[in-house]
Design a protein around this motif. Structure first.
Motif, PDB file in Angstrom:
ATOM      1  N   GLY A 218      11.176 -58.291   6.752  1.00 37.87           N
ATOM      2  CA  GLY A 218      10.469 -57.029   6.967  1.00 37.87           C
ATOM      3  C   GLY A 218      11.106 -55.833   6.302  1.00 37.87           C
ATOM      4  O   GLY A 218      10.409 -54.970   5.755  1.00 37.87           O
ATOM      5  N   SER A 219      12.428 -55.764   6.327  1.00 37.61           N
ATOM      6  CA  SER A 219      13.089 -54.618   5.704  1.00 37.61           C
ATOM      7  C   SER A 219      12.847 -54.605   4.198  1.00 37.61           C
ATOM      8  O   SER A 219      12.698 -53.541   3.590  1.00 37.61           O
ATOM      9  N   LEU A 220      12.789 -55.797   3.592  1.00 41.06           N
ATOM     10  CA  LEU A 220      12.481 -55.862   2.161  1.00 41.06           C
ATOM     11  C   LEU A 220      11.041 -55.448   1.906  1.00 41.06           C
ATOM     12  O   LEU A 220      10.760 -54.697   0.962  1.00 41.06           O
ATOM     13  N   LEU A 221      10.121 -55.907   2.733  1.00 39.61           N
ATOM     14  CA  LEU A 221       8.712 -55.519   2.599  1.00 39.61           C
ATOM     15  C   LEU A 221       8.554 -54.004   2.590  1.00 39.61           C
ATOM     16  O   LEU A 221       7.876 -53.441   1.723  1.00 39.61           O
ATOM     17  N   VAL A 222       9.184 -53.356   3.556  1.00 40.75           N
ATOM     18  CA  VAL A 222       9.028 -51.907   3.682  1.00 40.75           C
ATOM     19  C   VAL A 222       9.633 -51.175   2.495  1.00 40.75           C
ATOM     20  O   VAL A 222       9.025 -50.261   1.931  1.00 40.75           O
ATOM     21  N   ARG A 223      10.810 -51.584   2.075  1.00 40.21           N
ATOM     22  CA  ARG A 223      11.458 -50.883   0.967  1.00 40.21           C
ATOM     23  C   ARG A 223      10.727 -51.133  -0.350  1.00 40.21           C
ATOM     24  O   ARG A 223      10.619 -50.236  -1.185  1.00 40.21           O
ATOM     25  N   GLU A 224      10.179 -52.335  -0.538  1.00 41.28           N
ATOM     26  CA  GLU A 224       9.413 -52.601  -1.749  1.00 41.28           C
ATOM     27  C   GLU A 224       8.054 -51.902  -1.725  1.00 41.28           C
ATOM     28  O   GLU A 224       7.444 -51.692  -2.765  1.00 41.28           O
ATOM     29  N   ALA A 225       7.584 -51.523  -0.536  1.00 44.41           N
ATOM     30  CA  ALA A 225       6.353 -50.746  -0.419  1.00 44.41           C
ATOM     31  C   ALA A 225       6.610 -49.250  -0.590  1.00 44.41           C
ATOM     32  O   ALA A 225       5.672 -48.449  -0.524  1.00 44.41           O
ATOM     33  N   GLY A 226       7.881 -48.868  -0.786  1.00 48.79           N
ATOM     34  CA  GLY A 226       8.230 -47.466  -0.998  1.00 48.79           C
ATOM     35  C   GLY A 226       8.868 -46.790   0.190  1.00 48.79           C
ATOM     36  O   GLY A 226       9.164 -45.588   0.139  1.00 48.79           O
ATOM     37  N   GLY A 227       9.101 -47.537   1.272  1.00 42.21           N
ATOM     38  CA  GLY A 227       9.675 -46.954   2.469  1.00 42.21           C
ATOM     39  C   GLY A 227      11.185 -46.988   2.492  1.00 42.21           C
ATOM     40  O   GLY A 227      11.841 -47.427   1.538  1.00 42.21           O
ATOM     41  N   CYS A 228      11.748 -46.537   3.610  1.00 38.78           N
ATOM     42  CA  CYS A 228      13.202 -46.440   3.784  1.00 38.78           C
ATOM     43  C   CYS A 228      13.591 -47.001   5.144  1.00 38.78           C
ATOM     44  O   CYS A 228      12.816 -46.948   6.100  1.00 38.78           O
ATOM     45  N   ALA A 229      14.830 -47.494   5.221  1.00 35.61           N
ATOM     46  CA  ALA A 229      15.350 -48.018   6.487  1.00 35.61           C
ATOM     47  C   ALA A 229      16.824 -47.676   6.612  1.00 35.61           C
ATOM     48  O   ALA A 229      17.562 -47.652   5.622  1.00 35.61           O
ATOM     49  N   ALA A 230      17.237 -47.419   7.839  1.00 34.51           N
ATOM     50  CA  ALA A 230      18.638 -47.147   8.159  1.00 34.51           C
ATOM     51  C   ALA A 230      18.899 -47.656   9.572  1.00 34.51           C
ATOM     52  O   ALA A 230      17.974 -48.113  10.257  1.00 34.51           O
ATOM     53  N   THR A 231      20.142 -47.582  10.012  1.00 32.05           N
ATOM     54  CA  THR A 231      20.463 -47.870  11.404  1.00 32.05           C
ATOM     55  C   THR A 231      20.837 -46.552  12.076  1.00 32.05           C
ATOM     56  O   THR A 231      20.763 -45.481  11.471  1.00 32.05           O
ATOM     57  N   PHE A 232      21.257 -46.637  13.327  1.00 29.27           N
ATOM     58  CA  PHE A 232      21.619 -45.407  14.031  1.00 29.27           C
ATOM     59  C   PHE A 232      22.789 -44.703  13.356  1.00 29.27           C
ATOM     60  O   PHE A 232      22.858 -43.474  13.352  1.00 29.27           O
ATOM     61  N   ARG A 233      23.716 -45.493  12.756  1.00 23.77           N
ATOM     62  CA  ARG A 233      24.912 -44.901  12.169  1.00 23.77           C
ATOM     63  C   ARG A 233      24.983 -45.028  10.654  1.00 23.77           C
ATOM     64  O   ARG A 233      25.598 -44.197   9.995  1.00 23.77           O
ATOM     65  N   GLU A 234      24.375 -46.071  10.099  1.00 20.77           N
ATOM     66  CA  GLU A 234      24.508 -46.350   8.661  1.00 20.77           C
ATOM     67  C   GLU A 234      23.225 -46.013   7.913  1.00 20.77           C
ATOM     68  O   GLU A 234      22.145 -46.454   8.294  1.00 20.77           O
ATOM     69  N   ASP A 235      23.377 -45.258   6.828  1.00 19.40           N
ATOM     70  CA  ASP A 235      22.229 -45.000   5.968  1.00 19.40           C
ATOM     71  C   ASP A 235      21.934 -46.191   5.068  1.00 19.40           C
ATOM     72  O   ASP A 235      20.795 -46.382   4.638  1.00 19.40           O
ATOM     73  N   ASP A 236      22.956 -46.998   4.763  1.00 20.57           N
ATOM     74  CA  ASP A 236      22.763 -48.206   3.969  1.00 20.57           C
ATOM     75  C   ASP A 236      22.440 -49.353   4.919  1.00 20.57           C
ATOM     76  O   ASP A 236      23.312 -49.952   5.535  1.00 20.57           O
ATOM     77  N   PHE A 237      21.164 -49.661   5.034  1.00 28.81           N
ATOM     78  CA  PHE A 237      20.704 -50.649   6.007  1.00 28.81           C
ATOM     79  C   PHE A 237      21.366 -52.010   5.796  1.00 28.81           C
ATOM     80  O   PHE A 237      21.714 -52.699   6.755  1.00 28.81           O
ATOM     81  N   ASP A 238      21.563 -52.394   4.545  1.00 28.77           N
ATOM     82  CA  ASP A 238      22.100 -53.717   4.240  1.00 28.77           C
ATOM     83  C   ASP A 238      23.569 -53.872   4.586  1.00 28.77           C
ATOM     84  O   ASP A 238      24.081 -54.998   4.625  1.00 28.77           O
ATOM     85  N   GLN A 239      24.284 -52.783   4.819  1.00 26.04           N
ATOM     86  CA  GLN A 239      25.703 -52.865   5.134  1.00 26.04           C
ATOM     87  C   GLN A 239      25.982 -52.937   6.632  1.00 26.04           C
ATOM     88  O   GLN A 239      27.123 -53.117   7.046  1.00 26.04           O
TER      89      GLN A 239
END
Length: 269
Positions: A218-239
């Motif tokens: 899902g996170s890949l789907l959203v980012r490839e659709a032009g969206g963004c994702a983060a966690t409560f503390r990290e801006d880099d979702f994958d880390q």
């Protein structure tokens, strides 16, 4: 690599559809609820679908497999062995919905390399909707580029999927008492909500703790659709910690910044 992944995509899509048609839908409303040691729900259909997918994906690309219905130790072992390539699968996300007859459930598979998703496919059997994404190549619903509907940039007009039961009490209270959004929804399936966000059916998502198989595709789907994702503390979702990852996401990048900042200011920590 992208060309190889695009060639692989139809086979993965076919595997998910076949798993749904042969192992999941025939068991709809016909299997009993079971519980794992952690209290989460599963059924005979989850086990059968995971076994089917393991066989089908292994024939496409022989790699370590990590599924929701595996033991914790087997999952950790697969993760350690899968740095160069790892299949991650959720045979039925929204098992409770499936068991009681609600149509909001999904089958999801992601291919990870270096711990990051490079291919993701999520199938919604009751709707016949196949959501797919390849890193750097885009995202699609039944072959049509995503998003289907552009998302606005105003929090006051946004519709968000919010899972209240996993949020910090302070944040949940602020969302109830002084919510910045227009309306909130919860469908009981993290995978489905990522799909709806990628399509533009909702504008934002908030979740207090998803597992690897919940967010990988899902996170890949959203980012490839032009969206963004983060966690409560990290801006880099994958880390962030892959095993239990909070989610702040939005389809419109400007809306994402407003949503993330408001949440962090009101208890997302």
């Amino acid at each position: 690599m992208p060309a190889d992944l695009l060639k692989l995509l139809p086979g993965v899509e076919a595997a998910l559809k076949a798993a749904a048609e042969t192992e999941i839908l025939p068991r709809f409303l016909k299997v009993a609820r079971q519980h794992k040691a952690d209290g989460s729900t599963f059924s005979e259909a989850d086990i059968a679908a995971q076994a089917f997918l393991s066989r089908a994906l292994g024939q496409l690309l022989h790699l370590p497999m990590l599924g929701e219905e595996m033991s914790d130790s087997a999952q950790r072992e697969a993760w350690q062995a899968g740095d160069k390539g790892l299949w991650v699968m959720d045979p039925i996300d929204g098992t409770t919905n499936f068991l009681v007859g609600l149509p909001q459930f999904a089958v999801s598979v992601a291919l990870l390399r270096g711990g990051k998703p490079v291919l993701g496919v999520s199938y919604l059997p009751m709707a016949g909707e196949m959501f797919s994404a390849v890193a750097g190549q885009g995202a699609w619903l039944n072959g049509e580029p995503l998003p289907l509907r552009p998302s606005g940039n105003q929090l006051s007009k946004a519709v968000a999927c919010v899972d209240f039961k996993r949020l910090p009490a302070e944040l949940a209270a602020h969302l109830v008492q002084s919510s910045p959004i227009y309306s909130q929804r919860n469908f009981g399936s993290s995978v489905l909500e990522w799909c709806y966000l990628a399509a533009g059916r909702v504008d934002a998502v908030l979740h207090g703790g998803q597992r690897l198989w919940d967010h990988a595709a899902g996170s890949l789907l959203v980012r490839e659709a032009g969206g963004c994702a983060a966690t409560f503390r990290e801006d880099d979702f994958d880390q962030a910690n892959p095993w239990r990852r909070q989610v702040i996401a939005a389809l419109n990048p400007e809306l994402f910044c407003l949503w993330r900042d408001w949440l962090r200011q009101h208890g997302a920590r």
